[in-house]
Design a protein around this motif. Structure first.
Motif, PDB file in Angstrom:
ATOM      1  N   GLN A 382       0.679  -1.081  -0.006  1.00 43.80           N
ATOM      2  CA  GLN A 382      -0.024  -0.019  -0.172  1.00 43.80           C
ATOM      3  C   GLN A 382       0.891   1.138   0.084  1.00 43.80           C
ATOM      4  OE1 GLN A 382      -2.724  -1.221   3.589  1.00 43.80           O
ATOM      5  NE2 GLN A 382      -4.225  -0.298   2.228  1.00 43.80           N
ATOM      6  N   LEU A 383       1.950   1.415   0.789  1.00 49.14           N
ATOM      7  CA  LEU A 383       2.816   2.323   1.009  1.00 49.14           C
ATOM      8  C   LEU A 383       3.604   2.769  -0.389  1.00 49.14           C
ATOM      9  CD1 LEU A 383       4.481   2.016   4.478  1.00 49.14           C
ATOM     10  CD2 LEU A 383       2.855   3.768   3.671  1.00 49.14           C
ATOM     11  N   PHE A 384       3.868   1.568  -0.985  1.00 52.33           N
ATOM     12  CA  PHE A 384       4.755   1.878  -2.282  1.00 52.33           C
ATOM     13  C   PHE A 384       3.579   2.298  -3.365  1.00 52.33           C
ATOM     14  CE2 PHE A 384       6.351   0.277  -6.374  1.00 52.33           C
ATOM     15  CZ  PHE A 384       7.835   0.850  -6.037  1.00 52.33           C
ATOM     16  N   GLU A 385       2.546   1.922  -3.473  1.00 56.55           N
ATOM     17  CA  GLU A 385       1.552   2.565  -4.286  1.00 56.55           C
ATOM     18  C   GLU A 385       1.075   3.683  -4.143  1.00 56.55           C
ATOM     19  OE1 GLU A 385      -1.133  -1.713  -5.038  1.00 56.55           O
ATOM     20  OE2 GLU A 385      -1.958  -0.242  -3.386  1.00 56.55           O
ATOM     21  N   ILE A 386       1.059   4.165  -3.022  1.00 58.54           N
ATOM     22  CA  ILE A 386       0.674   5.678  -2.497  1.00 58.54           C
ATOM     23  C   ILE A 386       1.894   6.591  -2.737  1.00 58.54           C
ATOM     24  CG2 ILE A 386       0.631   7.139  -0.457  1.00 58.54           C
ATOM     25  CD1 ILE A 386      -1.399   5.186   0.772  1.00 58.54           C
ATOM     26  N   THR A 387       3.118   6.015  -2.432  1.00 62.80           N
ATOM     27  CA  THR A 387       4.319   6.827  -2.859  1.00 62.80           C
ATOM     28  C   THR A 387       4.235   7.210  -4.332  1.00 62.80           C
ATOM     29  OG1 THR A 387       5.851   4.897  -2.925  1.00 62.80           O
ATOM     30  CG2 THR A 387       5.589   6.143  -0.759  1.00 62.80           C
ATOM     31  N   ALA A 388       4.000   5.994  -4.933  1.00 68.99           N
ATOM     32  CA  ALA A 388       3.825   6.420  -6.536  1.00 68.99           C
ATOM     33  C   ALA A 388       2.989   7.267  -7.103  1.00 68.99           C
ATOM     34  CB  ALA A 388       3.773   4.955  -7.406  1.00 68.99           C
ATOM     35  N   LEU A 389       1.656   7.195  -6.422  1.00 61.62           N
ATOM     36  CA  LEU A 389       0.683   7.912  -6.766  1.00 61.62           C
ATOM     37  C   LEU A 389       0.783   9.239  -6.343  1.00 61.62           C
ATOM     38  CD1 LEU A 389      -2.336   7.965  -7.666  1.00 61.62           C
ATOM     39  CD2 LEU A 389      -2.921   7.928  -5.257  1.00 61.62           C
TER      40      LEU A 389
END
Length: 501
Positions: A382-389
């Protein structure tokens, strides 16, 4: 080593991983997206007989051990996160911490004599066999002439050349990733590689490690959460390090957590608090806190060894870290989001409120829950997806901090499967916030800024860049010019008094 040789070594590394079915193991086929599943099946065509032997972690450990010290350090990091990769996988990699193949004792003795410039018998009454062997060095159990039991760490012969070769390969891999993978560019692969390489190079001079261990021993003594063996400076050289023997049982041994009287929750708390106190209060921390470098004793004593990798945080990073942790502890996601923007971690083209909303989606499901109830692999995804977003890029100056935080949390979870990292962090973070961001701290900072302004004003008078001030400095200024300077000083004094009182 040139680029061609580096490419050859990189290709050989990929081939070794493929031959051992350790790159995309067949056992994980069900978890791969379609593209990776197809690639996994293709790679299995090249798998050799050894790919049928052992679990994925065992095959990966064999491959990493052959690939060199930088690869071994990656395996050490992965071995601390059983909660992400599974207990069998982590256990299979655990041998990379301190159970590698040692080199002969007579070679170690020659290294000691060449480095210290005197016979082994001049310093040690006993020089025993190796008790631990890691990627860069091995440790020997010895006794000083004065009777003290010590550990003598000796660098592996020829290790500098291996590290240099690994550095070339890592740099090449980073350049390839940055050029051909748009997604990888956000992770700053070249900056990350440079950080890892620099940290490893510093480990090759034990004089620096001795200094780091001595500094951190002083830091640790101020809180008592963790301790470090005393450095024996007579036994320190570029390739040799001597320290008093670390008390307790190595945490890498399964029996360590079964010691009579051991308070596992308190032990996990002490580990987390030791790391945070070092990073927040002092800006210097042990950056290699895996189980192989930790000794434990009842009821909750932690002793750290191996200070080859020392992390440092500038005051600004310490403040951002504390404010982010405090925001999560208070569940103030708007504050956490704003701190990310203030630090420059998130581009200002995005919305603070939207980022706070995304953080809430990650934080609320895990806050206050026991470690055993939280899937860290899901949280990290989730954190990786958010940082990418939100276009967050990797911060090279924080790589060691993030790596150590990941390692420490993994070790704490192994010590106490019900561990609550937020509860453990609370007293250290709260203390820092009250001391550094409370009214007294603000008054102190304002006073310091006021004094700095007065110093700048004095320098301005002594070396005036403006004609009006130049006239004043020469004693020819008008009463108005003197009044302007006096008003500035009086104003600063008034504001300072108003803030303090």
């Amino acid at each position: 080593m040139g680029s061609v040789a580096a490419f050859g070594r990189l290709t050989a590394a990929a081939w070794s991983l493929a031959r051992n079915d350790a790159l995309l193991p067949r056992e994980l086929d069900a978890l791969y997206p379609p593209s990776l599943s197809a690639l996994s099946k293709s790679l299995q065509v090249f798998a050799g007989r050894q790919a049928r032997d052992g679990r994925p972690g065992e095959r990966l450990a064999r491959s990493l051990e052959k690939l060199g010290p930088v690869a071994i350090k990656l395996g050490q990091l992965l071995s601390t996160r059983a909660d992400i990769f599974g207990a069998p996988f982590a256990e299979d990699l655990s041998r990379l911490k301190d159970k590698l193949e040692p080199f002969p004792t007579d070679v170690a003795r020659r290294e000691v004599e060449a480095t210290l410039g005197r016979p082994v018998e001049a310093l040690f009454s006993r020089f025993g066999e190796p008790v631990a062997a890691a990627s860069l060095a091995q440790a020997h159990d010895a006794t000083l002439i004065d009777g003290r039991r010590v550990a003598v760490k000796v660098l592996r012969p020829g290790i500098e050349r291996r590290v240099a070769q690994d550095a070339e390969v890592l740099n090449l891999a980073a350049r390839i990733a940055e050029r051909w993978s748009v997604a990888a560019r956000r992770l700053e692969p070249r900056a990350l590689a440079e950080t890892v390489i620099r940290a490893t190079e510093l480990e090759l001079d034990f004089r620096l490690e001795a200094a780091g261990g001595d500094e951190l021993a002083e830091v640790m003594a101020k809180d008592g959460y963790m301790s470090a063996p005393k450095v024996v400076w007579d036994g320190v050289g570029k390739r040799v390090l001597t320290q008093e023997w670390a008390g307790g049982t190595p945490l890498s041994e399964a029996a360590a957590l079964e010691l009579p009287g051991l308070d596992r929750p308190a032990l996990a708390d002490n580990l987390i608090r030791a790391f945070l106190a070092q990073a927040l209060d002092h800006g210097v921390f042990h950056a290699d806190l895996h189980e192989g470098n930790l000794f434990v004793a009842a009821p909750a004593q932690v002793t750290a060894i191996d200070f080859g990798i020392i992390g440092r945080l500038a005051p600004a990073e310490r403040r951002y870290l504390a404010e982010i942790l405090w925001g999560f502890l208070e569940r103030d996601y708007e504050k956490v989001a704003q701190t990310h923007f203030d630090a420059g971690y998130v581009p200002r083209t995005h919305s603070v409120s939207a980022f706070a909303q995304a953080l809430r989606a990650v934080g609320e499901p895990v806050f206050g829950r026991a470690a055993s109830d939280v899937s860290m692999s899901r949280v990290l995804t989730q954190l990786f997806e958010i940082t990418a977003l939100f276009d967050m890029r990797l911060q090279p100056q924080l790589v060691l901090l993030q790596k150590t935080m990941m390692t420490v949390e993994g070790v704490a979870r192994r010590i106490d499967p019900e561990h609550d990292i937020w509860r453990a962090a609370d007293p250290v973070v709260r203390r820092w916030m009250l001391r550094e961001l409370g009214p007294a701290a603000r008054a102190k900072r304002f006073a310091e800024e006021g004094l700095e302004a007065l110093r700048n004003l004095a320098r301005l008078v002594e070396n005036p860049p403006l004609p009006a001030v130049a006239v004043v400095a020469q004693g020819k200024g008008s009463p108005f010019a003197w009044f302007a300077i006096g008003a500035a000083v009086s104003g600063l004094t008034f504001l300072l008094a108003a803030w303090v009182f």
